[in-house]
Motif scaffolding. Structure first.
Motif, PDB file in Angstrom:
ATOM      1  N   LEU A  28       3.830  -9.785  -7.981  1.00 23.94           N
ATOM      2  CA  LEU A  28       4.140 -10.075  -9.399  1.00 23.94           C
ATOM      3  C   LEU A  28       4.131  -8.806 -10.071  1.00 23.94           C
ATOM      4  O   LEU A  28       4.856  -8.369 -11.000  1.00 23.94           O
ATOM      5  CB  LEU A  28       3.600 -11.236  -9.840  1.00 23.94           C
ATOM      6  CG  LEU A  28       4.001 -12.649  -9.356  1.00 23.94           C
ATOM      7  CD1 LEU A  28       3.146 -13.621 -10.133  1.00 23.94           C
ATOM      8  CD2 LEU A  28       5.516 -12.780  -9.866  1.00 23.94           C
ATOM      9  N   VAL A  29       2.755  -8.211  -9.963  1.00 23.54           N
ATOM     10  CA  VAL A  29       2.404  -6.905 -10.905  1.00 23.54           C
ATOM     11  C   VAL A  29       3.256  -5.798 -10.594  1.00 23.54           C
ATOM     12  O   VAL A  29       3.684  -5.253 -11.464  1.00 23.54           O
ATOM     13  CB  VAL A  29       1.118  -6.311 -10.308  1.00 23.54           C
ATOM     14  CG1 VAL A  29       0.453  -5.200 -10.836  1.00 23.54           C
ATOM     15  CG2 VAL A  29      -0.240  -7.575 -10.914  1.00 23.54           C
ATOM     16  N   ILE A  30       3.868  -5.670  -9.196  1.00 25.89           N
ATOM     17  CA  ILE A  30       4.516  -4.441  -8.996  1.00 25.89           C
ATOM     18  C   ILE A  30       5.937  -4.619  -9.455  1.00 25.89           C
ATOM     19  O   ILE A  30       6.676  -3.605 -10.065  1.00 25.89           O
ATOM     20  CB  ILE A  30       4.555  -4.408  -7.457  1.00 25.89           C
ATOM     21  CG1 ILE A  30       3.278  -3.469  -7.058  1.00 25.89           C
ATOM     22  CG2 ILE A  30       5.858  -3.310  -6.816  1.00 25.89           C
ATOM     23  CD1 ILE A  30       3.292  -3.576  -5.341  1.00 25.89           C
ATOM     24  N   GLY A  64      -9.214  -1.071 -17.872  1.00 27.46           N
ATOM     25  CA  GLY A  64      -7.840  -0.497 -18.014  1.00 27.46           C
ATOM     26  C   GLY A  64      -7.039  -0.245 -16.858  1.00 27.46           C
ATOM     27  O   GLY A  64      -7.444  -0.732 -15.458  1.00 27.46           O
ATOM     28  N   SER A  65      -5.655   0.208 -16.927  1.00 27.16           N
ATOM     29  CA  SER A  65      -4.980   0.144 -15.742  1.00 27.16           C
ATOM     30  C   SER A  65      -5.307   1.110 -14.640  1.00 27.16           C
ATOM     31  O   SER A  65      -4.977   0.805 -13.375  1.00 27.16           O
ATOM     32  CB  SER A  65      -3.511   0.875 -16.497  1.00 27.16           C
ATOM     33  OG  SER A  65      -2.960  -0.078 -16.957  1.00 27.16           O
ATOM     34  N   GLY A  66      -5.954   2.123 -14.748  1.00 29.50           N
ATOM     35  CA  GLY A  66      -6.479   2.905 -13.605  1.00 29.50           C
ATOM     36  C   GLY A  66      -7.357   2.117 -12.789  1.00 29.50           C
ATOM     37  O   GLY A  66      -7.290   2.315 -11.653  1.00 29.50           O
ATOM     38  N   PHE A  67      -8.175   1.531 -13.390  1.00 30.21           N
ATOM     39  CA  PHE A  67      -9.021   0.445 -12.522  1.00 30.21           C
ATOM     40  C   PHE A  67      -8.519  -0.402 -11.633  1.00 30.21           C
ATOM     41  O   PHE A  67      -8.541  -0.573 -10.393  1.00 30.21           O
ATOM     42  CB  PHE A  67      -9.921  -0.146 -13.511  1.00 30.21           C
ATOM     43  CG  PHE A  67     -10.971  -1.105 -12.904  1.00 30.21           C
ATOM     44  CD1 PHE A  67     -12.115  -0.678 -11.800  1.00 30.21           C
ATOM     45  CD2 PHE A  67     -10.739  -2.339 -12.888  1.00 30.21           C
ATOM     46  CE1 PHE A  67     -12.776  -1.811 -11.112  1.00 30.21           C
ATOM     47  CE2 PHE A  67     -11.795  -3.248 -12.351  1.00 30.21           C
ATOM     48  CZ  PHE A  67     -12.655  -3.123 -11.547  1.00 30.21           C
ATOM     49  N   VAL A  68      -7.458  -0.754 -12.327  1.00 30.61           N
ATOM     50  CA  VAL A  68      -6.522  -2.110 -11.516  1.00 30.61           C
ATOM     51  C   VAL A  68      -5.912  -1.306 -10.212  1.00 30.61           C
ATOM     52  O   VAL A  68      -5.904  -2.089  -9.281  1.00 30.61           O
ATOM     53  CB  VAL A  68      -5.589  -2.712 -12.466  1.00 30.61           C
ATOM     54  CG1 VAL A  68      -4.559  -3.480 -11.724  1.00 30.61           C
ATOM     55  CG2 VAL A  68      -6.041  -3.464 -13.721  1.00 30.61           C
ATOM     56  N   ARG A  69      -5.404  -0.130 -10.597  1.00 30.52           N
ATOM     57  CA  ARG A  69      -4.524   0.366  -9.510  1.00 30.52           C
ATOM     58  C   ARG A  69      -5.496   0.679  -8.280  1.00 30.52           C
ATOM     59  O   ARG A  69      -5.319   0.525  -7.166  1.00 30.52           O
ATOM     60  CB  ARG A  69      -3.960   1.704 -10.143  1.00 30.52           C
ATOM     61  CG  ARG A  69      -3.383   2.684  -8.933  1.00 30.52           C
ATOM     62  CD  ARG A  69      -3.023   4.152  -9.510  1.00 30.52           C
ATOM     63  NE  ARG A  69      -2.604   4.928  -8.434  1.00 30.52           N
ATOM     64  CZ  ARG A  69      -1.380   4.624  -7.963  1.00 30.52           C
ATOM     65  NH1 ARG A  69      -0.316   3.951  -8.434  1.00 30.52           N
ATOM     66  NH2 ARG A  69      -0.893   5.761  -7.049  1.00 30.52           N
ATOM     67  N   VAL A  70      -6.805   1.416  -8.268  1.00 31.71           N
ATOM     68  CA  VAL A  70      -7.844   1.609  -7.452  1.00 31.71           C
ATOM     69  C   VAL A  70      -8.152   0.363  -6.742  1.00 31.71           C
ATOM     70  O   VAL A  70      -8.372   0.263  -5.604  1.00 31.71           O
ATOM     71  CB  VAL A  70      -9.124   2.338  -8.077  1.00 31.71           C
ATOM     72  CG1 VAL A  70     -10.156   2.522  -7.240  1.00 31.71           C
ATOM     73  CG2 VAL A  70      -8.718   3.817  -8.549  1.00 31.71           C
ATOM     74  N   VAL A  71      -8.465  -0.753  -7.673  1.00 30.07           N
ATOM     75  CA  VAL A  71      -8.817  -1.855  -6.954  1.00 30.07           C
ATOM     76  C   VAL A  71      -7.858  -2.495  -6.063  1.00 30.07           C
ATOM     77  O   VAL A  71      -7.875  -2.952  -4.790  1.00 30.07           O
ATOM     78  CB  VAL A  71      -9.295  -2.855  -8.006  1.00 30.07           C
ATOM     79  CG1 VAL A  71      -9.258  -4.423  -7.091  1.00 30.07           C
ATOM     80  CG2 VAL A  71     -10.511  -2.620  -8.662  1.00 30.07           C
ATOM     81  N   LEU A  72      -6.398  -2.338  -6.336  1.00 27.71           N
ATOM     82  CA  LEU A  72      -5.396  -2.993  -5.605  1.00 27.71           C
ATOM     83  C   LEU A  72      -5.314  -2.206  -4.197  1.00 27.71           C
ATOM     84  O   LEU A  72      -5.127  -2.661  -3.037  1.00 27.71           O
ATOM     85  CB  LEU A  72      -4.057  -2.464  -6.465  1.00 27.71           C
ATOM     86  CG  LEU A  72      -2.749  -2.958  -5.687  1.00 27.71           C
ATOM     87  CD1 LEU A  72      -1.623  -3.303  -6.675  1.00 27.71           C
ATOM     88  CD2 LEU A  72      -2.097  -1.867  -4.592  1.00 27.71           C
ATOM     89  N   LEU A  73      -5.635  -0.758  -4.224  1.00 32.94           N
ATOM     90  CA  LEU A  73      -5.467   0.033  -2.992  1.00 32.94           C
ATOM     91  C   LEU A  73      -6.541  -0.238  -2.152  1.00 32.94           C
ATOM     92  O   LEU A  73      -6.484  -0.414  -0.772  1.00 32.94           O
ATOM     93  CB  LEU A  73      -5.333   1.441  -3.345  1.00 32.94           C
ATOM     94  CG  LEU A  73      -4.057   2.100  -3.794  1.00 32.94           C
ATOM     95  CD1 LEU A  73      -4.128   3.494  -4.319  1.00 32.94           C
ATOM     96  CD2 LEU A  73      -2.840   2.030  -2.844  1.00 32.94           C
ATOM     97  N   ALA A  87       0.920  -1.197   0.305  1.00 37.11           N
ATOM     98  CA  ALA A  87       0.044   0.128   0.204  1.00 37.11           C
ATOM     99  C   ALA A  87       0.781   1.383  -0.126  1.00 37.11           C
ATOM    100  O   ALA A  87       0.689   2.304  -0.678  1.00 37.11           O
ATOM    101  CB  ALA A  87      -0.889   0.017   1.298  1.00 37.11           C
ATOM    102  N   ALA A  88       1.938   1.348   0.884  1.00 32.43           N
ATOM    103  CA  ALA A  88       2.882   2.699   0.744  1.00 32.43           C
ATOM    104  C   ALA A  88       3.450   2.704  -0.289  1.00 32.43           C
ATOM    105  O   ALA A  88       3.313   3.844  -1.042  1.00 32.43           O
ATOM    106  CB  ALA A  88       3.719   2.283   1.818  1.00 32.43           C
ATOM    107  N   PHE A  89       3.946   1.830  -0.883  1.00 30.54           N
ATOM    108  CA  PHE A  89       4.582   1.807  -2.161  1.00 30.54           C
ATOM    109  C   PHE A  89       3.623   2.340  -3.181  1.00 30.54           C
ATOM    110  O   PHE A  89       4.087   3.320  -4.186  1.00 30.54           O
ATOM    111  CB  PHE A  89       5.171   0.393  -2.854  1.00 30.54           C
ATOM    112  CG  PHE A  89       5.867   0.538  -3.880  1.00 30.54           C
ATOM    113  CD1 PHE A  89       7.248   0.774  -3.970  1.00 30.54           C
ATOM    114  CD2 PHE A  89       5.139   0.182  -5.291  1.00 30.54           C
ATOM    115  CE1 PHE A  89       8.048   0.758  -5.195  1.00 30.54           C
ATOM    116  CE2 PHE A  89       5.916   0.244  -6.583  1.00 30.54           C
ATOM    117  CZ  PHE A  89       7.262   0.853  -6.525  1.00 30.54           C
ATOM    118  N   VAL A  90       2.545   1.914  -3.576  1.00 30.94           N
ATOM    119  CA  VAL A  90       1.533   2.309  -4.737  1.00 30.94           C
ATOM    120  C   VAL A  90       1.178   3.793  -4.166  1.00 30.94           C
ATOM    121  O   VAL A  90       1.196   4.571  -5.105  1.00 30.94           O
ATOM    122  CB  VAL A  90       0.342   1.470  -4.557  1.00 30.94           C
ATOM    123  CG1 VAL A  90      -0.731   1.971  -5.474  1.00 30.94           C
ATOM    124  CG2 VAL A  90       0.806  -0.129  -5.268  1.00 30.94           C
TER     125      VAL A  90
END
Length: 260
Positions: free
Chosen positions: A167-169, A234-243, A118-121
């Protein structure tokens, strides 16, 4: 399904479906599924049974997601398979040491890993929003094989939770992929790590085969739905879901650890 009630089995299947969806979008479904198995399985079961059953379930969802991504995502399949082959061997090695895992320290360790993610993202707001383009240097390609194939592969066999997210990171950081392409590549690699670990757990007899196939059906459905949604958004959605996923899981694990 000895010592597992119908209610517990239903809840574990629902957890498997959600874990499949999370895994397909951003990885890290094991951070939901493994704690669910640790809680749901009989207290006298060694944690290796939760680890082994988790692999038997997760390999179906990651395979479904990998196939869905491979059909439409911008995926370098040859590169993904190279990393996956090395990761499968490393994961099998990690699984061979999994009996040393202590259930009492597993949840705090998972929580620390989640907080680091979480901190990294959060501190890197543009991380994974766009691909760098071009072919990665030989040094980066070798680093990806070692860090992702060997390092994360071994971790997945030993513990596993958060592997898809790591893996994603790793793929974004080392190969400069965007989040969507990294997530697609991670699914192929994750199939390899799951198969490597599952082979070892199966030989050791620490997979609950009477429960795993039922959970696997739900995991596959979640993986299919998650991959299709990630491809559309897309990528923006993936990022939000990750957080969102990381935050929710940290809160849940902290509650279980200190306040439950």
């Amino acid at each position: 399904m000895a010592d597992i009630t119908i209610t517990t089995a239903v809840l574990l299947c629902l957890a498997a479906a959600m874990a499949g969806w999370i895994d397909a979008v951003v990885g890290g479904g094991g951070l939901l599924l493994l704690p669910a198995l640790l809680i749901g399985l009989p207290a006298d079961q060694p944690p290796t049974y939760a680890l082994g059953t988790n692999k038997a379930v997760a390999v179906t969802g990651t395979t479904m997601a990998a196939v869905t991504y491979a059909r439409t995502a911008p995926l370098d399949l040859r590169r993904a398979l190279r990393i996956a082959g090395l990761a499968a061997a490393a994961s099998a090695g990690g699984a061979a040491f999994a009996s040393a895992v202590d259930k009492e320290v597993l949840q705090p360790l998972i929580m620390v890993l989640l907080l680091a993610v979480a901190a990294f993202v959060v501190l890197r707001p543009r991380f994974g929003t766009a691909a760098a383009g071009g072919t990665p240097s030989r040094r980066r390609a070798v680093a990806a094989l070692l860090v992702i194939g060997v390092g994360i592969g071994f971790y997945d066999g030993l513990l596993g939770p958060g592997t898809g997210t790591f893996l994603v990171i790793g793929l974004v950081a080392l190969l400069h992929l965007d989040m969507l392409t990294a997530s697609a590549t991670a699914k192929v690699v994750n199939v390899g790590t799951n198969l490597g670990a599952l082979a070892v757990f199966s030989l050791a007899g620490t997979v609950l085969w009477q429960l795993a196939p039922l959970m696997a059906v739900f995991n596959m459905a979640g993986g299919w739905a998650g991959a299709r949604m990630a491809l559309r958004r897309g990528s923006g959605f993936v990022r939000v879901v990750l957080l969102v996923v990381v935050t929710a899981l940290v809160v849940r694990l902290a509650y279980d650890q200190w306040w439950a």
